[in-house]
Design an enzyme around this catalytic site. Sequence first.
Site, PDB file in Angstrom:
ATOM      1  N   GLY A 120      -1.794   6.020   1.520  1.00  0.00           N
ATOM      2  CA  GLY A 120      -1.215   6.751   2.438  1.00  0.00           C
ATOM      3  C   GLY A 120      -0.340   7.293   1.794  1.00  0.00           C
ATOM      4  O   GLY A 120       0.186   8.523   2.519  1.00  0.00           O
ATOM      5  N   GLU A 143      -7.625   2.761  -1.459  1.00  0.00           N
ATOM      6  CA  GLU A 143      -8.020   2.123  -0.621  1.00  0.00           C
ATOM      7  C   GLU A 143      -9.630   0.992  -0.594  1.00  0.00           C
ATOM      8  O   GLU A 143      -9.133  -0.247  -0.838  1.00  0.00           O
ATOM      9  CB  GLU A 143      -8.471   3.028   0.150  1.00  0.00           C
ATOM     10  CG  GLU A 143      -6.916   3.353   1.024  1.00  0.00           C
ATOM     11  CD  GLU A 143      -6.312   4.432   0.373  1.00  0.00           C
ATOM     12  OE1 GLU A 143      -6.718   4.625  -0.706  1.00  0.00           O
ATOM     13  OE2 GLU A 143      -6.055   5.464   1.138  1.00  0.00           O
TER      14      GLU A 143
HETATM   15  N1  COA Z   1       3.383  -2.319   0.686  1.00  0.00           N
HETATM   16  C1  COA Z   1       4.567  -3.188   1.174  1.00  0.00           C
HETATM   17  N2  COA Z   1       5.307  -3.820   0.109  1.00  0.00           N
HETATM   18  C2  COA Z   1       4.829  -2.855  -1.189  1.00  0.00           C
HETATM   19  C3  COA Z   1       4.314  -1.919  -1.377  1.00  0.00           C
HETATM   20  C4  COA Z   1       3.125  -1.736  -0.007  1.00  0.00           C
HETATM   21  N3  COA Z   1       2.022  -0.530  -0.286  1.00  0.00           N
HETATM   22  N4  COA Z   1       3.833  -1.366  -2.587  1.00  0.00           N
HETATM   23  C5  COA Z   1       5.246  -1.945  -3.194  1.00  0.00           C
HETATM   24  N5  COA Z   1       5.638  -3.053  -2.189  1.00  0.00           N
HETATM   25  C6  COA Z   1       7.069  -3.530  -1.984  1.00  0.00           C
HETATM   26  C7  COA Z   1       6.330  -4.634  -2.848  1.00  0.00           C
HETATM   27  O1  COA Z   1       5.542  -6.146  -2.743  1.00  0.00           O
HETATM   28  C8  COA Z   1       7.840  -5.455  -3.770  1.00  0.00           C
HETATM   29  O2  COA Z   1       8.396  -6.042  -3.217  1.00  0.00           O
HETATM   30  P1  COA Z   1       8.571  -7.319  -3.504  1.00  0.00           P
HETATM   31  O3  COA Z   1      10.003  -7.100  -4.043  1.00  0.00           O
HETATM   32  O4  COA Z   1       9.039  -8.140  -2.490  1.00  0.00           O
HETATM   33  O5  COA Z   1       7.918  -8.161  -3.753  1.00  0.00           O
HETATM   34  C9  COA Z   1       8.460  -3.611  -4.036  1.00  0.00           C
HETATM   35  O6  COA Z   1       7.789  -3.348  -2.937  1.00  0.00           O
HETATM   36  C10 COA Z   1       8.508  -3.788  -5.544  1.00  0.00           C
HETATM   37  O7  COA Z   1       7.205  -3.737  -5.678  1.00  0.00           O
HETATM   38  P2  COA Z   1       6.474  -3.878  -7.617  1.00  0.00           P
HETATM   39  O8  COA Z   1       4.997  -3.152  -7.606  1.00  0.00           O
HETATM   40  O9  COA Z   1       7.362  -4.898  -8.146  1.00  0.00           O
HETATM   41  O10 COA Z   1       7.169  -2.382  -7.938  1.00  0.00           O
HETATM   42  P3  COA Z   1       6.676  -0.976  -9.413  1.00  0.00           P
HETATM   43  O11 COA Z   1       7.445  -0.130  -9.484  1.00  0.00           O
HETATM   44  O12 COA Z   1       6.122  -2.685 -10.608  1.00  0.00           O
HETATM   45  O13 COA Z   1       5.057  -1.387  -8.803  1.00  0.00           O
HETATM   46  C11 COA Z   1       3.587   0.204  -7.309  1.00  0.00           C
HETATM   47  C12 COA Z   1       5.555   0.008  -7.549  1.00  0.00           C
HETATM   48  C13 COA Z   1       3.940   1.331  -6.258  1.00  0.00           C
HETATM   49  C14 COA Z   1       2.852   0.672  -8.463  1.00  0.00           C
HETATM   50  C15 COA Z   1       3.097  -1.144  -7.325  1.00  0.00           C
HETATM   51  O14 COA Z   1       3.681  -1.735  -5.919  1.00  0.00           O
HETATM   52  C16 COA Z   1       1.415  -0.772  -6.047  1.00  0.00           C
HETATM   53  O15 COA Z   1       0.517  -1.005  -6.688  1.00  0.00           O
HETATM   54  N6  COA Z   1       1.895  -1.223  -4.931  1.00  0.00           N
HETATM   55  C17 COA Z   1       0.713  -0.904  -3.353  1.00  0.00           C
HETATM   56  C18 COA Z   1       0.131  -0.542  -3.854  1.00  0.00           C
HETATM   57  C19 COA Z   1      -0.755   0.034  -2.919  1.00  0.00           C
HETATM   58  O16 COA Z   1      -2.074  -0.496  -3.309  1.00  0.00           O
HETATM   59  N7  COA Z   1      -0.873   0.847  -1.603  1.00  0.00           N
HETATM   60  C20 COA Z   1      -1.870   0.996  -1.233  1.00  0.00           C
HETATM   61  C21 COA Z   1      -3.077   1.985  -0.969  1.00  0.00           C
HETATM   62  S1  COA Z   1      -4.012   1.487   0.178  1.00  0.00           S
END
Ligand code: COA
Length: 269
Positions: A120, A143
């Site tokens: 999103g 997604e």
């Molecule tokens: N929803 C909720 N929480 C999220 C999130 C999301 N989409 N993306 C990241 N967070 C949270 C993590 O769970 C983490 O929380 P915590 O500290 O309580 O564990 C915090 O944000 C930091 O995330 P982290 O993964 O440690 O940071 P990073 O900088 O290493 O990586 C991303 C950042 C965005 C690349 C990685 O978090 C990620 O891949 N997130 C999922 C993205 C995703 O799949 N989105 C939906 C697509 S449909």
Amino acid sequence: MAKAKTSNALPRDLVLRERVGSVAWLTLNRPEARNALSRALVASLRAELAALAAQPGVTTVVLTGAGGKAFCAGADLKERLGMTLDETRAFLHELGALVQAVEDFPAPVVAAIAGAALGGGLELALAADIRLADESASLGLSEVRLGIIPGAGGTQRLSRLCGIAVAKELILTGRRIDAATALRLGLLSRVVPEAELEPAVTEICAELCAGGPLALAQAKHAIDSGFGRPMPEGLAVERRGYEAVLGSADRKEGLRAFAEKRPPRFRGK
Ligand code: COA
């Protein structure tokens, strides 16, 4: 982006707002969750956009994310876990309306992307008129890897922007791509080194602000509304847009300024 640090908003505000002349900066402010779109953040951003749309003198909006690690990591997946199906449907409706409000905003919207723009988050950026990123950017509609599909216009906007072949490859693989790849695919219009995103955005905003506000709104509308239609219909959309600016004071001012060899002073009238 650094811009968020100078905002006058309270620390707990989910969206930071700042006016720099006629440019309005909106910064998603959940850096601890990588600016993931919770229901509250979606509602806040919608409210901010609606308020800006009603404000006179806003010629450009910049959307960006706080913290430097993400523009927006997509829907809040932790919140999603506790949602019923109906709540999820309602969320999708709200998110779709937010993305549409970006697309329909009556002035150019610039997405300034540092770090992750996923799901999103990328769909939000796809609705902007111009996307700039720094070299840290990572973009994807991931997604399918969660067993769902893009639900806020991603399948439609990415294919219109980059073509069906690119959209299918990116959406069906859920692959994340770096800024240079996104630039090559036409998903971004410019990529700059990490420290240079804010100056680059400021520079493009200054260029946008040199245009007449009515002209910007009508040009944006003509492109969006005419795209994909048969040529005669697209040209008719363009002609209606021209009609809308033809009687404006700004048009007269543009002609006068040219004759007087000075920059125009547009008033959006
Ligand atoms: N929803 C909720 N929480 C999220 C999130 C999301 N989409 N993306 C990241 N967070 C949270 C993590 O769970 C983490 O929380 P915590 O500290 O309580 O564990 C915090 O944000 C930091 O995330 P982290 O993964 O440690 O940071 P990073 O900088 O290493 O990586 C991303 C950042 C965005 C690349 C990685 O978090 C990620 O891949 N997130 C999922 C993205 C995703 O799949 N989105 C939906 C697509 S449909």
